[in-house]
Design a protein around this motif. Sequence first.
Motif, short mmCIF file in Angstrom:
data_model
loop_
_atom_site.label_atom_id
_atom_site.label_comp_id
_atom_site.label_asym_id
_atom_site.label_seq_id
_atom_site.Cartn_x
_atom_site.Cartn_y
_atom_site.Cartn_z
N ASN A 93 0.86 -1.18 0.00
CA ASN A 93 0.00 0.00 0.00
C ASN A 93 0.90 1.25 0.00
O ASN A 93 1.57 1.53 1.00
CB ASN A 93 -0.87 -0.08 1.27
N MET A 94 0.94 1.95 -1.13
CA MET A 94 1.88 3.07 -1.25
C MET A 94 1.60 4.22 -0.29
O MET A 94 2.49 5.00 0.02
CB MET A 94 1.93 3.60 -2.70
N GLU A 95 0.35 4.33 0.17
CA GLU A 95 0.04 5.38 1.15
C GLU A 95 0.93 5.26 2.38
O GLU A 95 1.32 6.26 2.98
CB GLU A 95 -1.42 5.24 1.60
N ARG A 96 1.22 4.03 2.76
CA ARG A 96 2.06 3.81 3.94
C ARG A 96 3.49 4.30 3.68
O ARG A 96 4.14 4.86 4.55
CB ARG A 96 2.08 2.33 4.31
N TYR A 97 3.96 4.04 2.47
CA TYR A 97 5.31 4.46 2.10
C TYR A 97 5.39 5.98 2.07
O TYR A 97 6.35 6.59 2.53
CB TYR A 97 5.65 3.88 0.72
N GLU A 98 4.34 6.59 1.52
CA GLU A 98 4.28 8.05 1.45
C GLU A 98 4.24 8.66 2.85
O GLU A 98 4.86 9.69 3.11
CB GLU A 98 3.05 8.48 0.64
N ASN A 99 3.52 7.99 3.73
CA ASN A 99 3.44 8.45 5.11
C ASN A 99 4.82 8.41 5.78
O ASN A 99 5.20 9.34 6.50
CB ASN A 99 2.44 7.56 5.85
N MET A 100 5.56 7.35 5.51
CA MET A 100 6.92 7.25 6.04
C MET A 100 7.78 8.38 5.50
O MET A 100 8.55 9.01 6.24
CB MET A 100 7.53 5.90 5.65
N LEU A 101 7.65 8.64 4.21
CA LEU A 101 8.42 9.73 3.59
C LEU A 101 8.07 11.07 4.23
O LEU A 101 8.95 11.89 4.52
CB LEU A 101 8.13 9.76 2.08
N ASN A 131 8.38 12.64 -4.92
CA ASN A 131 9.07 13.93 -4.89
C ASN A 131 8.12 15.08 -4.60
O ASN A 131 8.45 15.98 -3.83
CB ASN A 131 9.79 14.17 -6.23
N ARG A 132 6.93 15.04 -5.22
CA ARG A 132 5.95 16.11 -4.98
C ARG A 132 5.53 16.13 -3.51
O ARG A 132 5.44 17.18 -2.89
CB ARG A 132 4.72 15.91 -5.88
N ILE A 133 5.29 14.94 -2.96
CA ILE A 133 4.89 14.84 -1.55
C ILE A 133 6.01 15.35 -0.65
O ILE A 133 5.78 16.14 0.27
CB ILE A 133 4.55 13.36 -1.20
N MET A 134 7.22 14.92 -0.95
CA MET A 134 8.37 15.33 -0.13
C MET A 134 8.54 16.85 -0.14
O MET A 134 8.77 17.47 0.90
CB MET A 134 9.63 14.63 -0.66
N ILE A 135 8.43 17.46 -1.33
CA ILE A 135 8.63 18.92 -1.44
C ILE A 135 7.58 19.67 -0.62
O ILE A 135 7.90 20.62 0.11
CB ILE A 135 8.62 19.36 -2.93
N ALA A 136 6.33 19.21 -0.69
CA ALA A 136 5.26 19.87 0.07
C ALA A 136 5.56 19.82 1.58
O ALA A 136 5.42 20.82 2.29
CB ALA A 136 3.91 19.22 -0.24
N VAL A 137 5.97 18.66 2.04
CA VAL A 137 6.25 18.51 3.48
C VAL A 137 7.50 19.30 3.88
O VAL A 137 7.52 19.97 4.92
CB VAL A 137 6.42 17.02 3.87
N ARG A 223 7.05 -5.71 17.01
CA ARG A 223 6.99 -6.08 15.59
C ARG A 223 6.47 -4.86 14.85
O ARG A 223 5.32 -4.45 15.03
CB ARG A 223 5.99 -7.23 15.50
N LEU A 224 7.34 -4.23 14.05
CA LEU A 224 6.96 -2.99 13.38
C LEU A 224 6.69 -3.22 11.91
O LEU A 224 7.36 -4.03 11.26
CB LEU A 224 8.09 -1.95 13.51
N ARG A 225 5.71 -2.50 11.38
CA ARG A 225 5.47 -2.53 9.94
C ARG A 225 6.65 -1.86 9.22
O ARG A 225 7.35 -1.04 9.82
CB ARG A 225 4.22 -1.73 9.61
N THR A 226 6.80 -2.15 7.95
CA THR A 226 7.90 -1.59 7.16
C THR A 226 7.98 -0.07 7.32
O THR A 226 9.04 0.49 7.61
CB THR A 226 7.71 -1.94 5.67
N GLU A 227 6.86 0.62 7.14
CA GLU A 227 6.90 2.10 7.15
C GLU A 227 7.17 2.63 8.56
O GLU A 227 7.80 3.67 8.72
CB GLU A 227 5.64 2.71 6.53
N THR A 228 6.72 1.89 9.56
CA THR A 228 6.98 2.32 10.94
C THR A 228 8.46 2.13 11.26
O THR A 228 9.07 2.96 11.95
CB THR A 228 6.10 1.52 11.92
N ALA A 229 9.04 1.07 10.73
CA ALA A 229 10.48 0.83 10.90
C ALA A 229 11.28 1.97 10.27
O ALA A 229 12.27 2.44 10.84
CB ALA A 229 10.86 -0.52 10.28
#
Lengths: 242, 242
Positions: A93-101, A131-137, A223-229
Amino acid sequence: MHKNETIKSELPLFYCPNMLLGNVIDGDEAFHAIKVLRICVDDKIQITDGIGNAVTAIVTQVSKKAIQYKITEVIEVPKLKYNLHLVVAPTKNMERYENMLEKSTEFGFSMLTPIICHHSERTIVKTDRLNRIMIAVAKQSQKAMFPTINEPIKFKKFMEQTHDITNKYIALCRDCNRISLLEAAQKSPDAIVLIGPEGDFSEEEATLAIQHGYVPISLGNSRLRTETAGIAACHTFYVTNQ
Amino acid sequence: MHKNETIKSELPLFYCPNMLLGNVIDGDEAFHAIKVLRICVDDKIQITDGIGNAVTAIVTQVSKKAIQYKITEVIEVPKLKYNLHLVVAPTKNMERYENMLEKSTEFGFSMLTPIICHHSERTIVKTDRLNRIMIAVAKQSQKAMFPTINEPIKFKKFMEQTHDITNKYIALCRDCNRISLLEAAQKSPDAIVLIGPEGDFSEEEATLAIQHGYVPISLGNSRLRTETAGIAACHTFYVTNQ
């Protein structure tokens, strides 16, 4: 030209990679500035080039698709005290990856590489969107040094590319001779941290990484999820380098 | 009855608050077990009561809406080594608050209280929904000790209620005499950490908190969103108490 100490929250901050060369903001940034923030001539703004520089400027001209400015102050931006390269397998789920970013960008880090592993269910990553998400944050959290987001790379290839680098860590879930992430972060402010996909690294990948000089680390008893790690790794470097 | 060391990822884990009293799983948990996981008689399952206990059990009967079980093993669950009460103002966008709850539940913490501050744009919080989210994450990350989620409380009332408690911290964005979060976490594994809304605490709230014995803390040099500050606070206690 006198120097100002920090990026201020009361002035808008724009991203302009050519900030010090040209004097024009265009593209998406200009659209946002003109249509949403309704920036006008004589407005005071802040600009960063995302590679460590930031300035205060006065808007001198506003056209349909571009803003011209004149730099008035150089902002003395504190440097990031650590150099963390996060190498994280894309989540299903890419939302999780984006959240980590997003979270990692708020803390601050240097580089993100999506790594494709044996157990990766996702192998395609839209780095444009990341990149767009990262720049906004990064703008919202008033950063002048943006992380670099690399194209995805296969595990084996990444091993070969990083063979000669020191301070490399791989987060392994299985019980083995691991040091803690905190211990790793305290050793050096510069590091590569590898985090595997939902199904963890394969045995072969773990072995290969160790052969290439990666030190196994534990992210703690939960036990952590990938994005939490990923967030945990970034926050550990952030907290030990204040 | 012999003891087993950990909750295992290969067996499903169910939440049953009356685990040690009855021998029936019903409600949402039973629905999920029967309709989604298709649990049958003689299946081996794990159950937790969310207050620190977990067992392995054998399913003895499956009806339309309930599962009966027989406990076969008590699982020796390691206790959480810190006792963190997160007191965080609800974010305007509740998804962000839920995300903070998810990440914090993965790390582990004791209690969450939504605090309503002068600058809070949101004053209503559906704790039922937060509880459902928390239970799902706690089960997924194999926890046997679930955090308690309190009803929202107004800032002033919370100050009065916590006047006599020690190890209380308030995250302040403004420059004042602050210790670092890491320093706070290293002092004691038990603490209350207050995190304000998008507009920060008001001057009056900051003063009132200090009068009530709260120690101002800094979460580091980055400007963090409310929910990221919550995650940072929880991860700091997690990482210092491994």
